[in-house]
Design an enzyme around this catalytic site. Sequence first.
Site, PDB file in Angstrom:
ATOM      1  N   TYR A 143      -8.915  -2.806  14.673  1.00 25.89           N
ATOM      2  CA  TYR A 143      -9.975  -3.441  13.895  1.00 25.89           C
ATOM      3  C   TYR A 143     -11.221  -3.710  14.731  1.00 25.89           C
ATOM      4  O   TYR A 143     -12.319  -3.815  14.192  1.00 25.89           O
ATOM      5  CB  TYR A 143      -9.485  -4.785  13.326  1.00 25.89           C
ATOM      6  N   LYS A 199       4.477   1.293  17.387  1.00 23.38           N
ATOM      7  CA  LYS A 199       4.821   2.715  17.378  1.00 23.38           C
ATOM      8  C   LYS A 199       4.855   3.188  18.829  1.00 23.38           C
ATOM      9  O   LYS A 199       4.029   4.010  19.264  1.00 23.38           O
ATOM     10  CB  LYS A 199       3.787   3.504  16.557  1.00 23.38           C
ATOM     11  N   ASP A 232       7.115   2.156  11.226  1.00 29.16           N
ATOM     12  CA  ASP A 232       7.446   2.903  10.003  1.00 29.16           C
ATOM     13  C   ASP A 232       8.877   2.591   9.547  1.00 29.16           C
ATOM     14  O   ASP A 232       9.134   2.372   8.362  1.00 29.16           O
ATOM     15  CB  ASP A 232       7.236   4.422  10.199  1.00 29.16           C
ATOM     16  N   ASP A 256      -1.344  -5.872   8.746  1.00 28.59           N
ATOM     17  CA  ASP A 256      -2.064  -5.819   7.472  1.00 28.59           C
ATOM     18  C   ASP A 256      -1.204  -5.107   6.425  1.00 28.59           C
ATOM     19  O   ASP A 256      -1.024  -5.593   5.305  1.00 28.59           O
ATOM     20  CB  ASP A 256      -3.396  -5.079   7.684  1.00 28.59           C
ATOM     21  N   ASP A 260       1.371  -6.785   3.223  1.00 27.99           N
ATOM     22  CA  ASP A 260       1.209  -6.484   1.796  1.00 27.99           C
ATOM     23  C   ASP A 260       2.536  -6.051   1.181  1.00 27.99           C
ATOM     24  O   ASP A 260       2.871  -6.447   0.058  1.00 27.99           O
ATOM     25  CB  ASP A 260       0.162  -5.371   1.578  1.00 27.99           C
TER      26      ASP A 260
HETATM   27  C1  IPM Z   1      -6.227  -9.011   4.841  1.00 29.21           C
HETATM   28  C2  IPM Z   1      -7.289  -8.147   4.246  1.00 29.21           C
HETATM   29  C3  IPM Z   1      -8.394  -7.988   5.271  1.00 29.21           C
HETATM   30  C4  IPM Z   1      -7.840  -7.229   6.438  1.00 29.21           C
HETATM   31  C5  IPM Z   1      -9.693  -7.349   4.744  1.00 29.21           C
HETATM   32  C6  IPM Z   1     -10.238  -8.072   3.528  1.00 29.21           C
HETATM   33  C7  IPM Z   1     -10.729  -7.246   5.835  1.00 29.21           C
HETATM   34  O1  IPM Z   1      -6.750  -6.951   3.833  1.00 29.21           O
HETATM   35  O2  IPM Z   1      -6.542 -10.140   5.257  1.00 29.21           O
HETATM   36  O3  IPM Z   1      -5.066  -8.581   4.876  1.00 29.21           O
HETATM   37  O4  IPM Z   1      -7.775  -5.993   6.435  1.00 29.21           O
HETATM   38  O5  IPM Z   1      -7.431  -7.879   7.398  1.00 29.21           O
HETATM   39 MG    MG Z   2      -4.638  -6.857   3.898  1.00 25.14          MG
END
Ligand code: IPM
Ligand code: MG
Length: 375
Positions: A143, A199, A232, A256, A260
């Site tokens: 990032y 990884k 993975d 990230d 999710d």
């Molecule tokens: C998160 C989001 C952020 C990230 C975005 C909005 C920059 O997806 O906090 O998980 O990628 O970190």
């Molecule tokens: Mg995210």
Amino acid sequence: MTDAYSLLILPGDGIGPEVMAEVVKVIDWFGANRGMTFEVGHDLVGGAAYDRHGVPLSDETMARAQSVDAVLLGAVGGPAYDDLDFSVKPERGLLRLRKEMDLFANLRPAQCFDALADFSSLKREIVAGLDILIVRELTSGVYFGEPRGIHADDNNPDNEGGRVGVNTQRYTSGEVRRVARAAFELARKRGNRVCSMEKANVMESGILWREEVQWVHDNEYPDVALSHMYADNGAMQLVRNPRQFDVIVTDNLFGDILSDAAAMLTGSLGMLPSASLGAPMANGRPKALYEPVHGSAPDIAGQGKANPIACILSFAMALRYSFDEGDAAAALERAVEKVLADGVRTADLMGPEDGTAVSTAQMGDLIVAALAAEA
Ligand code: IPM
Ligand code: MG
């Protein structure tokens, strides 16, 4: 008389302001009923800040964020800002906060509330009772690594289009060690197990990650059970048998993505809070920002359909991690659980035949009522 707890509220874009309004009700309740004194400021971030200042986070707001005990953030982004230059996109405001406050440890718990186990895309028997904590490194890696950018791919006639996009995955040993320590500390207060994901089979930064996590373990936390997994495989294991995990520690990008996936296991992205923590400040409280894992959901913004629970549970994390108010945090979490057990649902938690959903504001009111009833 305890000293005041200072908060900066940055509701942001989309559903951010709606869900944050419900958090304010909860803050007011604790102020009025639990002898806590909150000093609350409000400011702009993301597209809302861009509209006012031409930048997604003004220097003045950044300075305010540095001066409070905890920042509470709603969500950033929306279609109106999709075509903006990368440097002023709403997300840059959030990334600036994380980076300049040096919030290196991002805590993303994924807990499956029993009342919602059937909302998971996985079978109830796989997710019931799920309680894992992802610790994502938040201030480094791909990032932020340099070099980065999009430039002409000179001297490469075979490249159709002629451009190259570059990002750099870069970790120092110190960056890995400090987030590893955060994960081991948290594991000691839970199931005492850490699984580190990278990884290392294809990335040198992954080899370094694995070695440094192991070093911290062997030298400082030999009592915690440590395992390593390729990211993975970790993704696969998360959907195959998520309850095998206690604490997962991983880098910025893998964290990230994996968070999710973990979020969806619990039934709704609208349920998951997060805490982003840095080093202790002079008053002993850590630098801290709390935000829901979900985004700004522009498609449902302004309609009272958003689920405020992730944002409310993020405030519970603030009570626990910034203010050492563990009992208050647990009471708030129980209130949320009670309301869900009573069958109260926002639209995101409804099946096609489930009756009428409550609005964002009704959900907030019911959670506050459940808090009050508990006392
Ligand atoms: C998160 C989001 C952020 C990230 C975005 C909005 C920059 O997806 O906090 O998980 O990628 O970190
Ligand atoms: Mg995210």
